[in-house]
Write an enzyme that holds these catalytic residues in place. Structure first.
Site, PDB file in Angstrom:
ATOM      1  NE  ARG A 129      -2.999  -0.336   3.192  1.00  0.00           N
ATOM      2  CZ  ARG A 129      -3.945   0.303   3.853  1.00  0.00           C
ATOM      3  NH1 ARG A 129      -5.121   0.465   3.290  1.00  0.00           N
ATOM      4  NH2 ARG A 129      -3.727   0.775   5.043  1.00  0.00           N
ATOM      5  CG  ASP A 130       3.616   4.429   1.215  1.00  0.00           C
ATOM      6  OD1 ASP A 130       3.314   5.124   0.226  1.00  0.00           O
ATOM      7  OD2 ASP A 130       4.183   4.892   2.212  1.00  0.00           O
ATOM      8  CB  ILE A 131       4.624   0.456  -4.257  1.00  0.00           C
ATOM      9  CG1 ILE A 131       4.443  -0.864  -3.519  1.00  0.00           C
ATOM     10  CG2 ILE A 131       5.693   0.328  -5.321  1.00  0.00           C
ATOM     11  CD1 ILE A 131       3.751  -1.895  -4.339  1.00  0.00           C
ATOM     12  CB  THR A 167       2.870   8.058  -1.514  1.00  0.00           C
ATOM     13  OG1 THR A 167       3.554   7.675  -0.331  1.00  0.00           O
ATOM     14  CG2 THR A 167       3.438   9.361  -2.026  1.00  0.00           C
TER      15      THR A 167
END
Lengths: 238, 421
Positions: A129-131, A167
């Site tokens: 969920r935050d690549i 992000t």
């Protein structure tokens, strides 16, 4: 519960006694990340302290993958999480992209390695969920995916994600409340990342040319059903 | 308590690492598969006996052909039942009978088709053992049709090979190469034939469906579009005739469109142009976007020049690039589940430049980059944004506005690279 409390207290004390802080790596409202040195061996390790869920780190204790940092210890108490993990020495992808976009060949190699890292996470039902470029470190020729603070296990009963994490620009639409984010949310972010690596731009502004551009388009479909079904399918496509 | 396997230090039972040598003390998994060897040992004698009896029985029978017309076959040999299955890598026991591929015309594509061989009772990978009994595996396309017409595509497959470094448990990988030369739907059947050393033949079939995703591009030479009525008529026609997944690009002439324009059927990309005097494509009436689905419409290099009212009303997703909007009560109004992004746009002399009033937006990007808001009563009005993520205005200039950002909903903003004059 008693065991959890014990290991939390034990780890807190071990960090104070056996390690010294080299420098803070990141600090924010949800917690901090610190580079520590093991006094006896000199080994550098990363120590995370944040509020949230440590369930993904707990799972990673039992996995080994060269594209993920080795998680050495994790402890949790009343919503506070402590994690001790391998320090990955290298430049972040973000740093490299400041110089110039990458070639299609280099992009392909890095994305395939990130798929391998995600294959491990997705195999036990976790979503990163935050690549984004800041969370990819290049250790010589290996890409290592870091920072699972936003990661969580996929629970099919939930209709949508209650807390917006990730992000902006890289996060999938469903992470903003359309539906619960599953592994395909990571595929969306990988698509955005791939496009940024190739063009320096978000796909909504400038889509990469050619075959990889089509892969990006498929990854970033608003409807998760229209994206690749898994990272294996994405690897096949590129 | 337990001892560290590396340095012998005494550790709590719950510890996963040793603080003395800073090494992990847990056993880590590299592969998802688990051996069931202990169970086999327990039942070993029985299995061997059953295998011998079965082998004698099979030897005494003539060669057989197994073909039920699907992507799966069950095959008994040496006391074990195997599942042969064309499948996705992450679901190797689930037969994958129909594969759908959407592709642009003239695009050279390739994808692999994977054969897995599993133990039928446990689902575990059994390829290695089974392949020792296989003489050869071959692949071919046996039928190709397109509504009875000659197919307008190239389609071929490579001989099946084993590549354990690619998908470790796949018994074979066949690469399918394709290229569609025209619009249309096509399908073909991939036939995988496994010839066993004992003379038996196993056939698996997978139907491959191909769909050409259409792209329609219109210029003033292709369709009349010099007035709002003509442009509206073209949009209505496309709404009736174009596929829902089609990409539609309309390159507008450098004319001034009067009256309102409504996009309520499907997403359309509108590209403005310049005439010799430097005048750009201009809309002087309101433009409404209200189609369903999450596809983004892109408007580029267009002027929206009004005298009151609302310039662009979006309840669908929209991205404006290099557009100029002036003279409106509200230049851009974004509502319901829509999302509007603007970059390199100029908002000047409007009552409100950008008005966001969303409850559950279908956000695609939180950046509003490189815009200029100049001489507006209120440049940006955030009534409801509906997401917690901060909105960013990098390299965006606010100058001479009555109010730069009326953030009445208290939305978190990132104004690090925003310029206020």
């Amino acid at each position: 519960m008693r065991r959890r409390s014990f290991i939390y207290a034990w780890l807190s004390s071990v960090i104070q006694l056996e390690f010294e802080e080299v420098r803070p790596l990141k600090e924010g409202p949800r917690g901090g990340v610190f580079l520590l040195r093991h006094k006896k061996t000199g080994r550098l390790l990363v120590f995370r302290r944040f509020s949230g869920s440590g369930e993904v780190y707990r799972k990673l204790l039992h996995y080994s993958c060269r594209n993920l940092p080795e998680v050495l210890e994790t402890a949790e108490q009343e919503g506070k999480v402590l994690v001790l993990e391998e320090f990955i020495q290298g430049d972040t992808l973000d740093f490299l992209l400041k110089a110039a976009p990458l070639s299609p060949k280099a992009t392909r190699e890095i994305i395939i390695q990130l798929c391998q890292a995600l294959w491990v996470l997705h195999s036990f039902g976790a979503v990163h969920r935050d690549i984004k470029p800041e969370n990819v470190i290049l250790r010589e020729r290996e890409a290592v995916l870091i920072d699972f603070d936003a990661a969580r296990l996929h629970k099919p009963a939930h209709e949508n994600d209650t807390v917006v994490l990730g992000t902006t620009g890289f996060a999938a639409p469903e992470q903003y409340g359309l539906s619960q984010s599953d592994a395909r949310a990571d595929i969306y972010s990988l698509g955005v990342l791939m496009n940024v690596m190739l063009t320096g731009e978000h796909p909504s502004r400038k889509l990469a040319d050619g075959r990889l551009g089509r892969v990006v388009q498929r990854c970033t479909q608003v409807n998760p059903e229209k994206r690749y079904r898994s990272v294996i399918h994405l690897m096949e496509a590129i | 308590m337990k001892a560290c396997p590396h340095c012998g230090a005494v550790l709590p039972d719950e510890a996963s690492f040793c603080p003395s040598c800073a090494k992990s003390v847990v056993i880590r998994e590299k592969s998802r598969s688990h051996s069931r060897l202990p169970a086999r040992i327990r039942y070993g004698l029985l299995a061997v006996l059953a295998a011998v009896l079965l082998a004698v029985l099979i030897w005494s029978l003539p060669p057989k052909t197994y073909d039920n017309g699907t992507a799966e076959a069950l095959y008994d040999t040496k006391g074990r039942t195997y599942q042969l299955c064309i499948a996705w890598a992450d679901t190797p026991t689930v037969p994958f009978s129909d594969r759908y591929t959407s592709t642009a015309v003239n695009f050279d594509g390739r994808y692999p088709s994977l054969l897995f061989i599993n133990d039928a009772s446990t689902g575990e990978d059994a390829a290695e053992e089974f392949l020792s009994q296989v003489e050869r595996i071959s692949a071919e396309f046996v039928s190709l049709s397109a509504d009875g017409k000659q197919p307008d595509m190239r389609l071929s497959c490579t001989p099946p090979t084993r590549q354990t470094d690619y998908v470790p448990h796949a018994a074979s990988i066949t690469y399918v190469d394709y290229c569609l030369w025209n619009d249309g739907d096509y399908e073909a059947q991939l036939l995988l034939t496994v010839n066993m050393k004992n003379g038996d033949t196993i056939r698996l079939r997978q139907v491959h469906h191909f769909h050409a995703t259409p792209t329609y591009t219109y210029t003033p030479k292709d369709a009349p579009m010099n007035t709002t009525e003509e442009l509206q008529a073209l949009l209505e026609e496309l709404g009736r005739t174009a596929e829902s997944d089609a990409e539609i690009n309309i390159h507008l002439p450098p004319v001034a469109y009067e009256g309102e324009l409504v996009l309520n059927r499907l997403a359309v990309n509108l590209y403005g142009s310049l005439d010799q005097t430097g005048a750009r494509t201009t809309f002087t009436g309101p433009v409404y976007l209200a189609y369903s689905g999450g596809v983004v419409s892109f408007f580029e290099s267009i002027d929206f020049t009004g005298s009151g009212g609302t310039g662009v009303s979006a309840s669908s997703r929209l991205h404006l690039t290099n557009c100029r909007l002036s003279g409106w009560d509200t230049a851009v109004f974004c509502s319901e589940s829509a999302w509007v992004n603007t970059d390199q746009c100029i908002f000047s002399d409007n009552g409100v430049g950008l008005h966001i009033n969303n409850v559950e937006p279908n956000i695609s990007d939180s950046r509003f980059e490189g815009n200029t808001f100049q001489g507006n009563q209120t440049a940006v009005l955030l009534e409801q944004v509906g997401v917690e993520t901060p909105l960013k205005f990098p390299s965006t200039l606010f100058s001479g506005n009555g109010t730069d950002i009326d953030n009445r909903c208290g939305q978190e903003l990132d104004l690090d690279r925003t310029i206020f004059q």
